[in-house]
Design a protein around this motif. Sequence first.
Motif, PDB file in Angstrom:
ATOM      1  N   ASN A 194      -3.880  -6.316  -2.237  1.00 61.11           N
ATOM      2  CA  ASN A 194      -3.445  -5.136  -2.588  1.00 61.11           C
ATOM      3  C   ASN A 194      -2.620  -5.178  -3.894  1.00 61.11           C
ATOM      4  O   ASN A 194      -2.480  -3.720  -4.461  1.00 61.11           O
ATOM      5  N   SER A 210      -5.213  -4.078  -6.205  1.00 55.97           N
ATOM      6  CA  SER A 210      -5.822  -2.578  -6.105  1.00 55.97           C
ATOM      7  C   SER A 210      -4.734  -1.681  -6.778  1.00 55.97           C
ATOM      8  O   SER A 210      -5.233  -0.919  -7.471  1.00 55.97           O
ATOM      9  N   GLU A 260     -11.609  -2.751  -2.553  1.00 58.11           N
ATOM     10  CA  GLU A 260     -10.371  -3.769  -2.214  1.00 58.11           C
ATOM     11  C   GLU A 260     -10.715  -4.157  -0.867  1.00 58.11           C
ATOM     12  O   GLU A 260     -10.464  -5.635  -0.586  1.00 58.11           O
ATOM     13  N   PRO A 281       0.851  -1.280  -0.098  1.00 59.82           N
ATOM     14  CA  PRO A 281      -0.101   0.166  -0.124  1.00 59.82           C
ATOM     15  C   PRO A 281       0.840   1.174   0.041  1.00 59.82           C
ATOM     16  O   PRO A 281       0.266   2.522  -0.389  1.00 59.82           O
ATOM     17  N   TYR A 334       0.694   2.662  -3.295  1.00 55.13           N
ATOM     18  CA  TYR A 334      -0.693   3.226  -3.884  1.00 55.13           C
ATOM     19  C   TYR A 334      -0.628   4.622  -4.433  1.00 55.13           C
ATOM     20  O   TYR A 334       0.349   5.394  -4.085  1.00 55.13           O
ATOM     21  N   GLN A 356      -8.191  -3.668   9.231  1.00 49.25           N
ATOM     22  CA  GLN A 356      -8.957  -3.517   8.063  1.00 49.25           C
ATOM     23  C   GLN A 356     -10.151  -2.904   8.032  1.00 49.25           C
ATOM     24  O   GLN A 356     -10.868  -2.173   7.098  1.00 49.25           O
TER      25      GLN A 356
END
Length: 293
Positions: A58, A61, A29, A5, A8, A129
Amino acid sequence: VLILPIFYLGPAFEFLKRNLSFAMVLFLEKVFLFSLIYYSTLSNGFGLIVYKVFFISNLLSILVQLVLLRKSIKLHLNYFYQGLREYIVIYYPMYFVLQLNLLYGYYTRLIIEYKNGLESFASAAIALQIIAATSFFQSQVDKTFRTPIFNAIEKESKLLFMNAINKYLVYSTLPIIFGCMVIYFSSDFLVNIFFSKGYSELAFSLKILSITPFTINLMRLGDALFTGAHLIKYNLVITFIATFLLVIITQLIGEVSTYTYLIIFVIVTLLHGIISIIFGIRNLKFLFSCIQD
């Protein structure tokens, strides 16, 4: 596996003013992640499959983010990279603040897995999460309330500033406090309905972490104060100290339960939010002047 992440493309979405698209990608996600974890652990139980699930969700995503941005990047390739470089140069402290905030959750998961085993890691990771999914509300209200706060600070107007803060507290903080209460009181019910018996620690982990959306709300308000006052480097220092404190405390303590690590995580983030707001307000000199609007 767990640091994907960090790559991202959130800054690119914000640069292109497509925050809602990015929030939707993150939401889908989480839905995919929870579904995959649920079905993969029903028959196999806990194991390395948990890491694989996190990696797959991940990675997908990131791929979806690239697909959504491909036309914008290709159409304005030179301007996009030039603008993005300027954006990072100007706001690089805030970029590092965002990355350090990411490390909060990922480091907590890793230290729990390292010291308490995979099952404890899975429960804590899923709880974090779920909390992250509930924080999408915060990501949407940020862009609504940041501009009035920035304008008030830019104009050095006490009246505009107090109005902006009041709206933030009423329309952002209060709903989030209500959401925290919902998470706390419904955690047992949600875990019993949607998860198997292997998630016995998840309900209590959720209760401990239920205050986290509120701490994030405070941290984001602190971010807005520092950004509006062009004191992002102060924010970076505070965030670095808070993250460093989390690492030091969790390394120095002996063998403790998963819940202890989560409580430390909550306390550090709560102090981070409170201190950010205090220092942010103290640096707004116009609030303490005798000149009235």
